[in-house]
Design an enzyme around this catalytic site. Structure first.
Site, PDB file in Angstrom:
ATOM      1  N   CYS A 117       0.837  -1.199   0.000  1.00  0.00           N
ATOM      2  CA  CYS A 117       0.000   0.000   0.000  1.00  0.00           C
ATOM      3  C   CYS A 117       0.879   1.257   0.000  1.00  0.00           C
ATOM      4  O   CYS A 117       1.592   1.519  -0.955  1.00  0.00           O
ATOM      5  CB  CYS A 117      -0.983  -0.022   1.168  1.00  0.00           C
ATOM      6  SG  CYS A 117      -2.387   1.101   0.928  1.00  0.00           S
TER       7      CYS A 117
ATOM      8  N   HIS B 289      -3.735  -5.324   0.979  1.00  0.00           N
ATOM      9  CA  HIS B 289      -3.589  -5.710   2.373  1.00  0.00           C
ATOM     10  C   HIS B 289      -4.040  -7.175   2.524  1.00  0.00           C
ATOM     11  O   HIS B 289      -4.880  -7.660   1.766  1.00  0.00           O
ATOM     12  CB  HIS B 289      -4.462  -4.827   3.268  1.00  0.00           C
ATOM     13  CG  HIS B 289      -4.013  -3.409   3.321  1.00  0.00           C
ATOM     14  ND1 HIS B 289      -2.850  -3.023   3.936  1.00  0.00           N
ATOM     15  CD2 HIS B 289      -4.580  -2.271   2.821  1.00  0.00           C
ATOM     16  CE1 HIS B 289      -2.718  -1.716   3.840  1.00  0.00           C
ATOM     17  NE2 HIS B 289      -3.739  -1.233   3.152  1.00  0.00           N
TER      18      HIS B 289
END
Length: 491
Positions: free
Chosen positions: A335, A434
């Site tokens: 991310c 994630h």
């Protein structure tokens, strides 16, 4: 039988409300009910994407998992995600509505509207689940915030939930904190309080019998349970305070994984699986010496990519990561960490601050442009060229594209034909997903070349189910369940 809602509030932050709430979610499920969690307002950088692409606090997603149901935005209608020491992104009903300073948020007139939004979410859950297991936030005795409270005793009264006060005896001062917390309640709020739970007790809990009696005499409210401190039950924690108890240094004999400790680090639960897999030693650090000792360095997610990138340049971590990459160490970005590994980050709309552009670490041939719209969705994918279907989720601002002239090299293939991430080589990649490490095939790939052990199968989903059951047994054995059920009988 239809049960009254139950609520767990605290004498302080990190008293263990979330864990107690999770335990009761599983207990009610075991006892044949259909429970659901609810927290009106949460402040956390650990969040989760629901199946319909909305965002909630990670703790409520964990509690939903303990209930055996899918997470949804009604379980956490207001989420605050700090962007710096003064401001937070405000997420309402799963969608960001803007950034606000703490003063503007707590002093504005919108709290009545937010309270009504939160209660409406509770009512929607209440129509479909039984019972609702509510969680408060922080301390119930913050008098300066009482009139603007939307998540503690005001919600307890509005929902008529049987309310239990959780106190952390491990930090000391339990008599003062319990007595003071209850003494500062209004008479109406005191009537809502049905019991006290003493949490994190070390040693023989029978030694607290006099303490139970004294607290009952002082407050007029019974102590319904003394929960022993445990170290052998592993439940995801969303509070960054828990990072203080995790490893901070490399160890010999295992694959050392250094997770860069960013100031605004988010979704650190991405790495819980590394703490459970015996091949790896995961530790959190912003020490350049510990970075040099690692076999694998992971740059995690962050709520403010540009600010954290500036910070790791200033403390030498950025240089240590670049050096580790040149030395052949494995370097992974997830991310915000993925964005940092690129050549440049641009923020033309000043979403993250007043810096329009900043160089990245220059390891991946990518440019990220920050955009106002947040991407929030669950994803199925295939990692590299492996046939196994994996699970993950996206929560990020920004769009990442190739540098001019760079060759595409996607890390993950998605069912709709899209791609995610960038694979530089076997030792370096980045992704927006994630939860990518929760997939066994990814863990085995990560261990390749760093251990003589054969690839293993570690079913993290099954492991978590076992932990929920262990937690439920632990708590059930230490509380007066007959009394608690008696307070849940509907009028």
């Amino acid at each position: 039988m239809f049960l009254r809602s139950i609520m767990f509030v605290g004498t302080c932050s990190d008293a263990g409300k979330s864990i107690i709430n999770t335990a009761f979610c599983r207990i009610f499920k075991q006892d044949g009910y259909h429970p659901a969690p609810f927290k009106a307002q949460n402040m956390s950088l650990n969040s989760f994407s629901t199946p319909d692409g909305l965002e909630i606090g990670r703790a409520q997603a964990v509690q939903a998992e303990a209930c055996g149901i899918a997470p949804e935005s009604d379980m956490n209608p207001v989420l605050l995600k700090p962007t710096n020491d003064q401001n937070s992104q405000v997420v309402v009903n799963g969608k960001p509505v803007g950034n606000m300073s703490a003063k503007a948020y707590f002093m504005s007139d919108n709290k009545a509207g937010l309270f009504n939004e939160a209660y409406a979410a509770y009512e929607r859950l209440r129509a479909r689940y039984n019972p609702i297991v509510l969680e408060g936030a922080g301390s119930i005795s913050e008098l300066n915030l009482r009139e603007r409270d939307i998540t503690n005793m005001r919600m307890a009264l509005r929902t008529d939930a049987a309310t239990y006060l959780v106190a952390d005896i491990d930090r000391g001062g339990v008599f003062g904190s319990v007595y003071g917390s209850i003494a500062l309640l209004s008479e109406e709020e005191k009537r809502q309080m049905k019991g006290i739970i003493i949490n994190k007790f070390r040693g023989d809990s029978t030694l607290f019998e006099e303490g139970r009696r004294l607290l009952h005499e002082l407050t007029g409210i019974p102590v319904v349970g003394v929960i022993p401190y445990f170290r052998d039950i592993y439940i995801e924690e969303e509070d960054s305070v828990s990072l203080e108890t995790k490893h901070a240094k490399a160890e010999s004999g295992k694959i050392n994984v250094a997770i860069v400790l960013l100031k605004r680090m988010s979704n650190f639960t991405d790495f819980n699986v590394l703490e459970r897999d015996e091949r790896f030693h995961a530790y959190y650090t912003n020490n350049t010496d510990e970075i040099r000792k690692a076999d694998i360095i992971i740059l995690p997610g962050t709520k403010n990519t540009i600010a954290d990138l500036q910070n790791i340049r200033a403390n030498g971590i950025a240089e240590a990561i670049i050096r580790a990459h040149k030395d052949g160490k494995k370097v992974i970005g997830i991310c915000g960490g993925y964005q940092m590994l690129g050549a440049r980050i641009e923020d033309p709309d000043q979403i993250e601050g007043d810096i329009p552009a900043i160089p990245g670490l220059g390891i991946l041939p990518l440019v990220t442009v920050m955009e106002p719209e947040k991407v929030t969705r669950q994803r199925q994918f295939n990692f590299r060229d492996y046939p196994e279907t994996c699970q993950g989720y996206e929560i990020h601002m920004g769009r990442t594209v190739l540098l001019d002239g760079a060759t595409a090299s996607p890390l993950n293939r998605l069912p709709d034909g899209q791609a995610d991430g960038y694979l530089l080589n076997d030792k370096c990649w980045g992704t927006y997903l994630h939860g990518i490490l929760d997939n066994n095939v990814v863990l085995n790939d990560l261990a390749t070349g760093l251990t003589q052990a054969s690839p293993k199968t570690f079913d993290y989903a099954e492991f978590k189910e076992q932990q929920y059951d262990k937690l439920a047994r632990h708590v059930r054995a230490c509380v007066d369940m007959d009394y608690i059920y008696s307070t849940l009988k509907t009028k």
